[in-house]
Design an enzyme around this catalytic site. Structure first.
Site, PDB file in Angstrom:
ATOM      1  N   HIS A 172      39.366  37.281  33.221  1.00 30.74           N
ATOM      2  CA  HIS A 172      40.536  37.501  33.730  1.00 30.74           C
ATOM      3  C   HIS A 172      40.135  37.990  35.747  1.00 30.74           C
ATOM      4  O   HIS A 172      40.828  38.277  35.795  1.00 30.74           O
ATOM      5  CB  HIS A 172      40.065  39.173  33.307  1.00 30.74           C
ATOM      6  CG  HIS A 172      41.037  39.653  31.902  1.00 30.74           C
ATOM      7  ND1 HIS A 172      42.041  40.367  32.038  1.00 30.74           N
ATOM      8  CD2 HIS A 172      40.727  39.744  30.672  1.00 30.74           C
ATOM      9  CE1 HIS A 172      42.517  40.557  30.647  1.00 30.74           C
ATOM     10  NE2 HIS A 172      41.668  40.676  30.115  1.00 30.74           N
ATOM     11  N   ASP A 374      39.731  37.340  43.995  1.00 27.27           N
ATOM     12  CA  ASP A 374      40.169  38.005  43.116  1.00 27.27           C
ATOM     13  C   ASP A 374      41.412  37.456  41.717  1.00 27.27           C
ATOM     14  O   ASP A 374      41.837  36.552  42.233  1.00 27.27           O
ATOM     15  CB  ASP A 374      41.407  38.963  43.927  1.00 27.27           C
ATOM     16  CG  ASP A 374      41.272  40.730  43.135  1.00 27.27           C
ATOM     17  OD1 ASP A 374      40.537  40.789  41.558  1.00 27.27           O
ATOM     18  OD2 ASP A 374      41.126  41.993  43.742  1.00 27.27           O
TER      19      ASP A 374
HETATM   20  C1  GDG Z   1      39.902  42.066  36.703  1.00 30.47           C
HETATM   21  C2  GDG Z   1      40.668  41.551  37.913  1.00 30.47           C
HETATM   22  C3  GDG Z   1      43.208  41.041  37.367  1.00 30.47           C
HETATM   23  C4  GDG Z   1      42.317  51.247  40.605  1.00 30.47           C
HETATM   24  N1  GDG Z   1      41.626  53.056  41.272  1.00 30.47           N
HETATM   25  C5  GDG Z   1      42.602  53.626  40.363  1.00 30.47           C
HETATM   26  C6  GDG Z   1      42.916  53.229  39.558  1.00 30.47           C
HETATM   27  N2  GDG Z   1      43.209  51.971  39.417  1.00 30.47           N
HETATM   28  C7  GDG Z   1      43.266  51.017  38.416  1.00 30.47           C
HETATM   29  C8  GDG Z   1      44.551  50.503  38.984  1.00 30.47           C
HETATM   30  C9  GDG Z   1      44.854  49.070  38.451  1.00 30.47           C
HETATM   31  C10 GDG Z   1      42.844  48.471  38.089  1.00 30.47           C
HETATM   32  O1  GDG Z   1      42.324  49.918  38.472  1.00 30.47           O
HETATM   33  C11 GDG Z   1      42.893  47.512  39.127  1.00 30.47           C
HETATM   34  O2  GDG Z   1      42.373  45.889  38.752  1.00 30.47           O
HETATM   35  P1  GDG Z   1      42.840  45.209  39.586  1.00 30.47           P
HETATM   36  O3  GDG Z   1      43.741  43.765  39.169  1.00 30.47           O
HETATM   37  O4  GDG Z   1      43.457  45.398  41.025  1.00 30.47           O
HETATM   38  O5  GDG Z   1      41.285  44.769  39.721  1.00 30.47           O
HETATM   39  P2  GDG Z   1      39.163  44.717  38.391  1.00 30.47           P
HETATM   40  O6  GDG Z   1      39.620  45.981  38.406  1.00 30.47           O
HETATM   41  O7  GDG Z   1      38.994  44.052  39.060  1.00 30.47           O
HETATM   42  O8  GDG Z   1      41.041  43.800  37.303  1.00 30.47           O
HETATM   43  C12 GDG Z   1      41.519  41.829  38.379  1.00 30.47           C
HETATM   44  C13 GDG Z   1      42.726  42.176  35.909  1.00 30.47           C
HETATM   45  O9  GDG Z   1      41.171  41.864  35.647  1.00 30.47           O
HETATM   46  C14 GDG Z   1      43.215  41.817  35.064  1.00 30.47           C
HETATM   47  O10 GDG Z   1      43.570  40.968  33.814  1.00 30.47           O
HETATM   48  O11 GDG Z   1      43.615  41.105  38.089  1.00 30.47           O
HETATM   49  O12 GDG Z   1      41.692  40.057  39.400  1.00 30.47           O
HETATM   50  O13 GDG Z   1      38.912  41.240  38.582  1.00 30.47           O
HETATM   51  O14 GDG Z   1      44.822  48.996  37.374  1.00 30.47           O
HETATM   52  O15 GDG Z   1      45.962  50.754  38.586  1.00 30.47           O
HETATM   53  N3  GDG Z   1      43.316  53.979  38.446  1.00 30.47           N
HETATM   54  C15 GDG Z   1      43.444  55.240  38.811  1.00 30.47           C
HETATM   55  N4  GDG Z   1      42.824  55.619  39.668  1.00 30.47           N
HETATM   56  C16 GDG Z   1      42.057  55.059  40.702  1.00 30.47           C
HETATM   57  O16 GDG Z   1      41.968  55.724  41.728  1.00 30.47           O
HETATM   58  N5  GDG Z   1      44.309  56.324  37.417  1.00 30.47           N
END
Ligand code: GDG
Length: 734
Positions: A172, A374
Site C-alpha cells: 500500500h 505517498d
Molecule cells: C496508506 C498509504 C494509500 C483521514 N482522516 C479522517 C479519515 N481519514 C481517512 C481518509 C482516507 C484514509 O483515512 C487515509 O488514506 P490515505 O490514502 O490518504 O493514507 P494512509 O492512511 O497513509 O494509507 C496510502 C493507502 O494506504 C491505501 O492503499 O493510498 O498512500 O500511505 O480514507 O478518508 N476518515 C474519517 N475521519 C477522519 O478524520 N472518517
C-alpha cells in the site's frame, strides 16, 4: 462498479492477512470492547470476503491477558487473530515496521533506524502470521497478504500451501529505487520472501519498476521488465501496477445527503486531511499557505486553511515531535496574521466521522493534498467523489501515487513553497468552466476505477498469475555476460551433481545427458576457454563420470586437483588424515540402516540418507554429525547427505584460486574472466570467495540464501548457458 468474480480459481474462499483485523479491540474497566475500524483496507476486503467466504487474519490491537477470549463481531467470514505481545509490538510494529520500513519505503532513509533485534522480532511475528495462514488455508483459492508489516510472511507460507492456491501480496506504500532499498541490511531477505508469491501488486508502475530493478540487481533474479515477470530459482512471479480506488458511490451519496457544515462560513476553504504523519507534508503545506498570505495580502481575511490531522502512531517519538512542530507552526502563523475577525489556519487534531468528512470535502473550495511521498493517497480521490455541486480544485503533490493518474489536478512539488503558493492562487482564481471540466474528468475516472473494480482485478490477476517466463535463452546470457567476457580468456568452473546432471538417488546414476556432454565438449574445444569441474566426488570418480581428458578436475571439494598445465595437487595436510576417513566410514556404516550408506572418497566421505524415511532422518543425521565431530572431521549438510571433511581450511573457493594462479599466474585477473556455476551449499564457499572476481550462478530452488551473482532455475538452464558460451562470438559479442 462490479466486475465479474474470479472464475479461474472458482469461488473458493479467500484468506486475507494484514497487520490489523477489520475491527479494533480496546480494554476498559469492564473488559474488552470492539470498535469498528473503517478504513480503506476494510472497505476493500470486507465485501469480497463476505461474498466468497474465507478468513481475515490479523493482530487484534491488544495483548490478550490469561483467560481472556477475543470478542469477535458477527461476520459472514472467519476471524483468526494473531497474538502479539506488547514487547513484540515494540520491535515488530513500532520498530521495524514504522521506524525502519515506513521511512525507507517512502525514500526518507535518513529517518530509518536499523536495529537487528527489531528485524528478528519482525521475522518471528511474520512467521507466526504464516503459521496461522497455513492453518486457515485449507480449501482456499487465494491467500492475499497486505502491506509492509508482513513482507516476510510469504516465504514461510509458500511451502505449506497446496499447489492450486494462489499466493499474492499488495504493497500500500511506495517501493523506493534500488539505491534507497539497498540501504536495508535485510534487503535480500525481504525481496526473496516476496518472490515466493505468484503475484505482487503495487499502486503505480514506478514502484513496480523499482521493485523489478531491485530483485534483478540485489538477487540476480531474471526479469522481463516489459511483461513484469521475475524468475527466481524455479519460480515465476508476476509484478503489476494496480492502483487502488475508493468507494466512489458511497462518498458521492454521503456528500449529497449531508447538511452544510458550520465551518463553511464566509471565507473560502482550502482543506487538508491527513493522518498526522511526516510523509504527509503538513508543515510544508502550512508554510506554503503562509507564503501565499505574504505574497498576496488580498487573500487575508478571505481564505482559511482547514487542516484535519488525525493522531497516528503516537508511541513513536518522531510522530510526537511532528505534533509539537505543527502546534508551534499553527501558533506562529496564526499569531502573525490573525485579526479580530479571522484566523488563517483552523487546525483540528482529531478525526471526524465519515458524514462530516464528506460534507467538509464537498464544501472545500480547494483540496490541498501535498504529501512529500505517498503510496497512493485516498483523500484526493474521496474529495473528488464529494464534488457534487459547485466544483472545487484539487492541488496534488506530484510525489503521491495518485498523481500518476489524476492528471487534471494542479500538480505541485510540495517542497517548493512558492510553487505551491502559486498553485493555491491559481486554484482560488480559476474560472467555473475550467474547474468543472477538470472535476468532471477526475470524477469519471474515479467512478470507473473504484474499489470494487480494484479488488476484482487483483483477485483475477492472482488466479491468472501462474505463467512462467519463456525459458531462459541467448538474449538473457547476452545481456548478462557478453560485455563481461568480451576480449578475455574464459575460465569456466562447474560443479557436477545438481549442476550438470539432475540429482539422483544414487551418485552412480547421475550420468551426463548426451546434450550436456555435447555443449560441455564444445566449450572445452574453444581455443579461448578452459573448463574445470569442481566436485565433492573423489577426483577419480568425477573424472570417470565426465570422461573428457582435456578438462581440469578438482575432486573432494578441491583437496585434489589435476588438469592441463597444472601440476597434480593434493593438499599437503592430508597426510595427517591418512586412513582416518576409512575408520570414520566404518563407524558411520555401523549406524546406517533403512538405505543410508557411506560413500568413501579417499580423504573425505559422504553419508547419504536419501532413502531413509522422513521420520528417522533428523535423529540419524544428528547421530552421524556427532560421530563425524568426534573423529575430528567437519560435518557439512549436503542434499540428503552429511559430508565429512578434514578441518584443513580448504574449500571449493580456495581450489578455484589455486587453479587460476597455477594456470595463468598471479596476475590472472588481467587476462581471464571467471564464470562459476553450482547448486550446492559447498559451492557457496566459491561464491563468497569469488564475489567481485567472477560471475557466479546458483542453480535450483531459491529457498536457501546465496552469495551468487545470479540464479539459474535448472540443469536445463545450465545447458543453455553452456550452449551460448560455446557459440558466442561466432555472431554475438564480435
Ligand atoms: C496508506 C498509504 C494509500 C483521514 N482522516 C479522517 C479519515 N481519514 C481517512 C481518509 C482516507 C484514509 O483515512 C487515509 O488514506 P490515505 O490514502 O490518504 O493514507 P494512509 O492512511 O497513509 O494509507 C496510502 C493507502 O494506504 C491505501 O492503499 O493510498 O498512500 O500511505 O480514507 O478518508 N476518515 C474519517 N475521519 C477522519 O478524520 N472518517
Amino acid at each position: 462498479m462490479s466486475a465479474p468474480e474470479n472464475r479461474a480459481s472458482g469461488d473458493r474462499p479467500i484468506v486475507v492477512a494484514s497487520n490489523r483485523l477489520p475491527f479494533a479491540i480496546g480494554r476498559n474497566g469492564d473488559g474488552l470492547h470492539v470498535h469498528s475500524a473503517a478504513g480503506g483496507l476494510v472497505s476493500a476486503m470486507d465485501p469480497v470476503l463476505s461474498k466468497r467466504g474465507g478468513t481475515w487474519i490479523g493482530w487484534p490491537g491488544i495483548e490478550l491477558r490469561r483467560g481472556e477470549t477475543l470478542p469477535v463481531p458477527d461476520r459472514p467470514y472467519a476471524i483468526a487473530p494473531v497474538n502479539v505481545s506488547n514487547e513484540e509490538i515494540d520491535h515488530y510494529y513500532h520498530g521495524f515496521s514504522n521506524e525502519t520500513l515506513w521511512p525507507l519505503l517512502h525514500s526518507m532513509s535518513g529517518r530509518s533506524r536499523f536495529d537487528r533485534r527489531d528485524f528478528e522480532v519482525y521475522s518471528e511475528v511474520n512467521q507466526r502470521f504464516a503459521t496461522t495462514i497455513e492453518e486457515q488455508s485449507a480449501g482456499a483459492g487465494l491467500v492475499w497478504i497486505h502491506d509492509y508489516h508482513l513482507m516476510l510472511a510469504a516465504r514461510h507460507v509458500r511451502g505449506a500451501l497446496a499447489d492450486d492456491v494462489s499466493l499474492a501480496f499488495f504493497l500500500h506504500v511506495p517501493f523506493p529505487p534500488f539505491d534507497i532499498f539497498r540501504l536495508l541490511p535485510w534487503d535480500r531477505e525481504l525481496l526473496s520472501s516476496l518472490l515466493a508469491c505468484d503475484l505482487i501488486g503495487f499502486h503505480v508502475r514506478g514502484y513496480a519498476r523499482n521493485f523489478l530493478d531491485c530483485v534483478e540487481r540485489t538477487l540476480g533474479a531474471r526479469v522481463d521488465h516489459e511483461a513484469g515477470l521475475v524468475e527466481y530459482g524455479d519460480r515465476t512471479t508476476r509484478v503489476r501496477a494496480m492502483p487502488i480506488g475508493i468507494e466512489f458511490e458511497t462518498f458521492d451519496g454521503l456528500a449529497r445527503a449531508t447538511d452544510r457544515q458550520p465551518e463553511a462560513g464566509r471565507e473560502r476553504i482550502v482543506l487538508g486531511v491527513d493522518r498526522l504523519d511526516y510523509t504527509k507534508g503538513i508543515p510544508e503545506r502550512m508554510r506554503a499557505f503562509e507564503r501565499l498570505l505574504e505574497l498576496q495580502p488580498e487573500y487575508r481575511e478571505k481564505v482559511v486553511l482547514l487542516q484535519i490531522a488525525v493522531p497516528s502512531r503516537t508511541d513513536v517519538v518522531e510522530y510526537r515531535e511532528l505534533k509539537s512542530e505543527i502546534d508551534e507552526l499553527v501558533g506562529a502563523i496564526n499569531g502573525r496574521f490573525t485579526t479580530s475577525a479571522w484566523s488563517p489556519i483552523r487546525y483540528i487534531n482529531r478525526g471526524v466521522d465519515r458524514e462530516r468528512l464528506a460534507a467538509l470535502y464537498r464544501d472545500a473550495d480547494v483540496a490541498l493534498v501535498t504529501p512529500l511521498r505517498d503510496g497512493m493517497n485516498l483523500v484526493a480521490k474521496e474529495w473528488v467523489a464529494c464534488q457534487v455541486d459547485d466544483p472545487g480544485v484539487l492541488i496534488l503533490s506530484r510525489l503521491a501515487g495518485a498523481a500518476e493518474t489524476m492528471r487534471e489536478a494542479l500538480l505541485v512539488n510540495p517542497y517548493d513553497l512558492d510553487g505551491t503558493a502559486g498553485a493555491i492562487h491559481r486554484a482560488l482564481s480559476m474560472s467555473e468552466e475550467e474547474r468543472a471540466s477538470r472535476i468532471a474528468a477526475l470524477r469519471r475516472r474515479e467512478n470507473r476505477d473504484d474499489l470494487d473494480g480494484w479488488t476484482s482485478t487483483f483477485v483475477e490477476a492472482a488466479a491468472e498469475a501462474r505463467k512462467a517466463l519463456p525459458s531462459m535463452g541467448d538474449r538473457d546470457f547476452e545481456g548478462w555476460l557478453s560485455d563481461f567476457i568480451k576480449d578475455y580468456r574464459l575460465a569456466l568452473f562447474l560443479d557436477y551433481d545438481g549442476t550438470l546432471t539432475p540429482l539422483t538417488d544414487h551418485p552412480d546414476r547421475a550420468q551426463l545427458s548426451p546434450a550436456m556432454r555435447e555443449v560441455l565438449s564444445a566449450c572445452a574445444a574453444r581455443p579461448d576457454a578452459d573448463v574445470a569441474i569442481v566436485s565433492g566426488r573423489s577426483l577419480d570418480g568425477v573424472r570417470a563420470m565426465v570422461g573428457d581428458p582435456s578438462l581440469t578436475y578438482a575432486g573432494n571439494h578441491g583437496l585434489e586437483i589435476e588438469g592441463p598445465g597444472i601440476p597434480h595437487f593434493v593438499h599437503e595436510d592430508l597426510v595427517h588424515y591418512r586412513g582416518r576417513a576409512e575408520e570414520l566410514a566404518d563407524e558411520l556404516d555401523a549406524i546406517a540402516s533403512d538405505g543410508a550408506w557411506t560413500e568413501r572418497k579417499g580423504p573425505t566421505l559422504t553419508f547419504h540418507y536419501r532413502s531413509v524415511p522422513e521420520s528417522q532422518r533428523a535423529s540419524l543425521t544428528r547421530e552421524a554429525r556427532a560421530i563425524v565431530v568426534r573423529a575430528g572431521y567437519q560435518p557439512r549438510d549436503a542434499h540428503c547427505a552429511v559430508e565429512a571433511r578434514p578441518p584443513i581450511g580448504w574449500d571449493k573457493g580456495r581450489a578455484v584460486l589455486h587453479i587460476l594462479r597455477s594456470r595463468y599466474g598471479p596476475a590472472w585477473s588481467e587476462s581471464v574472466r571467471v564464470i562459476y556455476a553450482g547448486d550446492d551449499q559447498t559451492d557457496e564457499d566459491a561464491f563468497r570467495f569469488l564475489s567481485g572476481l567472477a560471475t557466479t550462478f546458483r542453480i535450483g530452488h531459491p529457498d536457501s540464501a546465496t552469495a551468487a551473482t545470479r540464479r539459474l532455475p535448472s540443469v536445463d538452464a545450465v545447458r543453455s548457458l553452456l550452449g551460448w558460451l560455446a557459440r558466442r562470438r561466432e555472431g554475438a559479442s564480435g
